[in-house]
Design a protein around this motif. Structure first.
Motif, PDB file in Angstrom:
ATOM      1  N   ARG A 114       0.808  -1.220   0.000  1.00 17.35           N
ATOM      2  CA  ARG A 114       0.000   0.000   0.000  1.00 17.35           C
ATOM      3  C   ARG A 114       0.844   1.274   0.000  1.00 17.35           C
ATOM      4  N   LEU A 115       2.106   1.150   0.303  1.00 15.45           N
ATOM      5  CA  LEU A 115       2.941   2.344   0.379  1.00 15.45           C
ATOM      6  C   LEU A 115       3.253   2.845  -1.026  1.00 15.45           C
ATOM      7  N   PRO A 116       3.056   4.129  -1.289  1.00 15.82           N
ATOM      8  CA  PRO A 116       3.266   4.654  -2.638  1.00 15.82           C
ATOM      9  C   PRO A 116       4.745   4.810  -2.978  1.00 15.82           C
ATOM     10  N   PRO A 117       5.070   4.937  -4.261  1.00 12.04           N
ATOM     11  CA  PRO A 117       6.465   5.198  -4.644  1.00 12.04           C
ATOM     12  C   PRO A 117       6.981   6.443  -3.923  1.00 12.04           C
ATOM     13  N   GLY A 118       8.223   6.371  -3.503  1.00 13.38           N
ATOM     14  CA  GLY A 118       8.808   7.470  -2.744  1.00 13.38           C
ATOM     15  C   GLY A 118       8.704   7.275  -1.246  1.00 13.38           C
ATOM     16  N   ALA A 119       7.815   6.370  -0.797  1.00 17.40           N
ATOM     17  CA  ALA A 119       7.667   6.102   0.627  1.00 17.40           C
ATOM     18  C   ALA A 119       8.320   4.792   1.030  1.00 17.40           C
ATOM     19  N   ILE A 120       8.869   4.062   0.071  1.00 12.48           N
ATOM     20  CA  ILE A 120       9.511   2.782   0.360  1.00 12.48           C
ATOM     21  C   ILE A 120      10.699   2.612  -0.574  1.00 12.48           C
ATOM     22  N   ALA A 121      11.814   2.179  -0.024  1.00 12.52           N
ATOM     23  CA  ALA A 121      13.033   2.002  -0.813  1.00 12.52           C
ATOM     24  C   ALA A 121      13.663   0.665  -0.462  1.00 12.52           C
ATOM     25  N   GLY A 122      14.169  -0.011  -1.466  1.00 14.02           N
ATOM     26  CA  GLY A 122      14.822  -1.297  -1.233  1.00 14.02           C
ATOM     27  C   GLY A 122      15.074  -2.007  -2.542  1.00 14.02           C
ATOM     28  N   PRO A 123      15.760  -3.134  -2.516  1.00  9.33           N
ATOM     29  CA  PRO A 123      16.084  -3.853  -3.751  1.00  9.33           C
ATOM     30  C   PRO A 123      14.827  -4.384  -4.436  1.00  9.33           C
ATOM     31  N   PRO A 124      14.815  -4.430  -5.755  1.00  9.82           N
ATOM     32  CA  PRO A 124      13.672  -4.980  -6.476  1.00  9.82           C
ATOM     33  C   PRO A 124      13.600  -6.492  -6.278  1.00  9.82           C
ATOM     34  N   PRO A 125      12.414  -7.083  -6.471  1.00 12.60           N
ATOM     35  CA  PRO A 125      12.269  -8.538  -6.274  1.00 12.60           C
ATOM     36  C   PRO A 125      13.276  -9.364  -7.061  1.00 12.60           C
ATOM     37  N   ALA A 126      13.658  -8.887  -8.243  1.00 12.61           N
ATOM     38  CA  ALA A 126      14.605  -9.653  -9.056  1.00 12.61           C
ATOM     39  C   ALA A 126      15.962  -9.803  -8.374  1.00 12.61           C
ATOM     40  N   ALA A 127      16.270  -8.923  -7.438  1.00 13.46           N
ATOM     41  CA  ALA A 127      17.571  -8.973  -6.757  1.00 13.46           C
ATOM     42  C   ALA A 127      17.536  -9.799  -5.478  1.00 13.46           C
ATOM     43  N   TRP A 128      16.350 -10.116  -4.964  1.00 17.11           N
ATOM     44  CA  TRP A 128      16.275 -10.863  -3.708  1.00 17.11           C
ATOM     45  C   TRP A 128      16.956 -12.223  -3.858  1.00 17.11           C
ATOM     46  N   GLY A 129      17.830 -12.520  -2.957  1.00 17.13           N
ATOM     47  CA  GLY A 129      18.564 -13.778  -2.989  1.00 17.13           C
ATOM     48  C   GLY A 129      19.859 -13.720  -3.779  1.00 17.13           C
ATOM     49  N   SER A 130      20.140 -12.582  -4.412  1.00 13.62           N
ATOM     50  CA  SER A 130      21.369 -12.465  -5.195  1.00 13.62           C
ATOM     51  C   SER A 130      22.593 -12.571  -4.291  1.00 13.62           C
ATOM     52  N   ARG A 131      23.588 -13.320  -4.750  1.00 13.67           N
ATOM     53  CA  ARG A 131      24.856 -13.448  -4.036  1.00 13.67           C
ATOM     54  C   ARG A 131      26.003 -12.818  -4.827  1.00 13.67           C
ATOM     55  N   ASP A 132      25.645 -12.053  -5.850  1.00 15.31           N
ATOM     56  CA  ASP A 132      26.663 -11.326  -6.589  1.00 15.31           C
ATOM     57  C   ASP A 132      27.365 -10.360  -5.638  1.00 15.31           C
ATOM     58  N   ALA A 133      28.670 -10.415  -5.581  1.00 12.75           N
ATOM     59  CA  ALA A 133      29.423  -9.663  -4.569  1.00 12.75           C
ATOM     60  C   ALA A 133      29.206  -8.166  -4.680  1.00 12.75           C
ATOM     61  N   ALA A 134      29.250  -7.630  -5.895  1.00 14.69           N
ATOM     62  CA  ALA A 134      29.098  -6.188  -6.068  1.00 14.69           C
ATOM     63  C   ALA A 134      27.680  -5.747  -5.701  1.00 14.69           C
ATOM     64  N   THR A 135      26.696  -6.530  -6.122  1.00 15.25           N
ATOM     65  CA  THR A 135      25.309  -6.187  -5.812  1.00 15.25           C
ATOM     66  C   THR A 135      25.056  -6.236  -4.309  1.00 15.25           C
ATOM     67  N   ALA A 136      25.554  -7.281  -3.677  1.00 10.58           N
ATOM     68  CA  ALA A 136      25.359  -7.417  -2.236  1.00 10.58           C
ATOM     69  C   ALA A 136      26.080  -6.308  -1.474  1.00 10.58           C
ATOM     70  N   ALA A 137      27.281  -5.932  -1.915  1.00 12.89           N
ATOM     71  CA  ALA A 137      28.024  -4.861  -1.246  1.00 12.89           C
ATOM     72  C   ALA A 137      27.273  -3.537  -1.340  1.00 12.89           C
ATOM     73  N   TRP A 138      26.661  -3.289  -2.494  1.00 12.90           N
ATOM     74  CA  TRP A 138      25.912  -2.034  -2.681  1.00 12.90           C
ATOM     75  C   TRP A 138      24.714  -1.986  -1.758  1.00 12.90           C
ATOM     76  N   TRP A 139      23.966  -3.111  -1.670  1.00  8.21           N
ATOM     77  CA  TRP A 139      22.774  -3.125  -0.836  1.00  8.21           C
ATOM     78  C   TRP A 139      23.099  -3.270   0.643  1.00  8.21           C
ATOM     79  N   GLN A 140      24.281  -3.778   0.965  1.00  8.97           N
ATOM     80  CA  GLN A 140      24.648  -3.878   2.380  1.00  8.97           C
ATOM     81  C   GLN A 140      24.718  -2.490   3.015  1.00  8.97           C
ATOM     82  N   LEU A 141      25.207  -1.517   2.271  1.00 10.69           N
ATOM     83  CA  LEU A 141      25.259  -0.151   2.788  1.00 10.69           C
ATOM     84  C   LEU A 141      23.872   0.450   2.939  1.00 10.69           C
ATOM     85  N   ARG A 142      22.882  -0.196   2.359  1.00 17.74           N
ATOM     86  CA  ARG A 142      21.500   0.282   2.424  1.00 17.74           C
ATOM     87  C   ARG A 142      20.630  -0.682   3.220  1.00 17.74           C
ATOM     88  N   THR A 143      21.242  -1.407   4.154  1.00 13.97           N
ATOM     89  CA  THR A 143      20.600  -2.312   5.107  1.00 13.97           C
ATOM     90  C   THR A 143      19.687  -3.337   4.434  1.00 13.97           C
TER      91      THR A 143
END
Length: 490
Positions: A114-143
């Protein structure tokens, strides 16, 4: 509160720093006063009374209201969402398992949707479970990445979450009563049959067929005489307290680049902060690039049910907010124009009491077993562990009737509390408690006698994810009572 955790030798320890507080408790006076007996007005009567409008309470009220129960949600503040909103815990911890599959669904999925764009931030579903090192490092800084795995762990706008929670409760048919502090259980023949609350109108009472204690600290079940545990693991942060805050006017992308590209400089910056102020915390990303979130410093040695301790933590946290601003503005890239945006209206409590339930979640349960009275599935704390089956018995007091206890005070050991206290797990257990309370009220059943098959069917209908595996001996488990008796003593 959100955490980054690591399993070592079968036990859980957190990388986040904790700081020993200086609790100076007021000595007891030894004196008492006598309160005269008085008549207390009945403010309302309902089928399901939910006390506490945090994540568990909101989910419970929505579930009970949708089941057709006359439901009333009692909240001491002027908003819903509890620590996820008033506590500024806007980082919503993992709802996906280590393969990227979303396992905490139902209310949680609908609410965030229900939260509109701009009120929620995070990785897209396609990235969930990714173990790519660069991708994970980028999202690690974003909790949103832990142990090198990207997870569904968004950050959200607290004001938008407050509104979404309120509208969902009202749409369900449930009522809300703000500015009402649930003070005492209303007892009849040894069972909970409502609650007494304090307000500007004075002391009033609400009668209910079933009560959901969603206070987070177990205030009602403790005062009703239910057994509970309060032990902690001093190596974990799950018992620490603090008031969170937000800084506005920051440039978080610049700060995060600095952290990633100059780790030695960042480490030196943090060390200077500790030397200056003793208690010092790193900034976290929020739902906006110009807002920084601080979920600490986390102070240990204080009690969440001691008013002097609560006061001491508030005073310390507010002073630390100003000290952090001074140090960050002077030395941290991206913080030159930062300003104190908001200190949390609610203190950040991670642990006070844990129900001693008819069932429980124990460290020994982290082996992939499916509980016969499962009400949801939680991600485990590290990839080495399978998902954890959450049983209905963990919400049911050992002996006390008329009450269910979802949320961070459910029945579990101190290790399991490390993740069961998180906001998604509170949504999970709250939704189950609300539906069970509505069934109990409708069928005039004790909460421990709710038919598990009916409860599970109702949860599945509302989109809750339950394990596909058939629990051992499941045919013999027809009600909560039989599930509970079969798991006692574990």
């Amino acid at each position: 509160m959100g955490t980054n955790s690591e399993a070592q030798g079968g036990r859980l320890f957190f990388r986040s720093e904790t700081f020993a507080g200086d609790a100076r408790r007021r000595p007891p006076t030894g004196e008492t006063v006598t309160e005269a007996a008085r008549e207390i007005p009945i403010h309302a009567q309902c089928d399901v009374l939910v006390v506490g409008g945090g994540p568990a309470g909101v989910a419970a009220a929505v579930a009970a209201g949708r089941r057709g129960a006359r439901t009333l949600l009692l909240e001491r503040n002027n908003h819903l969402g509890g620590l996820s909103t008033g506590g500024l815990v806007v980082w919503i911890d993992r709802m996906t398992d280590w393969s990227g599959r979303k396992v905490i669904r139902g209310f949680a999925e609908e609410f965030l949707g229900r939260l509109p764009p701009g009120a929620i931030a995070g990785p897209p579903p396609a990235a969930w479970g990714s173990r790519d090192a660069a991708t994970a490092a980028w999202w690690q800084l974003r909790t949103a990445a832990f142990h090198g795995v990207v997870t569904h762990s968004p950050t959200c706008d607290p004001e938008v979450m407050k509104l979404a929670a309120m509208e969902m409760v009202l749409e369900s048919g449930a009522e809300i009563l703000f500015h009402a502090w649930g003070a005492e259980p209303l007892m009849e023949e040894g069972a909970v049959r409502g609650a007494i609350f304090e307000s500007k109108q004075g002391r009033r009472a609400i009668r209910a067929a079933c009560v959901v204690d969603a206070t987070g600290d177990g205030d009602l079940f403790a005062r009703a005489g239910a057994a509970f545990d309060a032990d902690i693991d001093e190596n974990d942060i799950h018992h620490c307290m603090n008031t969170s805050w937000l800084f506005g006017g920051v440039n978080m992308p610049r700060y995060q680049r600095w952290r990633a590209e100059e780790p030695e400089a960042f480490g030196a910056f943090m060390q200077r902060g500790r030397e200056r102020f003793r208690y010092f915390e790193r900034a976290f990303a929020s739902w906006r690039d110009d807002v920084a979130l601080f979920l600490g410093p986390r102070l240990s040695g204080y009690s969440a049910v001691d008013v002097d301790d609560l006061t001491a933590v508030e005073i310390q946290s507010h002073r630390l907010m100003a000290q952090h601003l001074e140090h960050y503005r002077a030395e941290a890239p991206g913080f030159r124009n930062a300003w104190m945006m908001l200190s949390a209206p609610q203190i950040g409590i991670r642990h006070a009491r844990r129900l001693r339930g008819a069932g429980s979640v124990l460290r020994s349960d982290w082996d992939g077993r499916v509980r016969a009275d499962e009400i949801g599935v939680s991600p485990s704390l590290a990839p080495k562990f399978p998902n954890v089956s959450v049983p209905y018995g963990a919400l049911v007091p050992e002996r006390l009737d008329g009450l269910l206890a979802p949320g961070r005070h459910l029945s579990c050991d101190s290790n399991s509390h490390s993740f069961l206290r998180e906001i998604p797990q509170c949504w999970l257990t709250g939704q189950a408690a609300g539906l069970a309370a509505a069934i109990a009220a409708d069928r005039n059943l004790a909460s421990r006698a709710v038919p598990i098959a009916e409860l599970q069917a109702g949860l599945r209908k509302e989109g809750v994810h339950l394990s596909d595996a058939e629990p051992a001996g499941s045919e013999e488990f027809q009600t909560a009572s039989s599930c509970i008796s079969a798991t006692e003593g574990r």
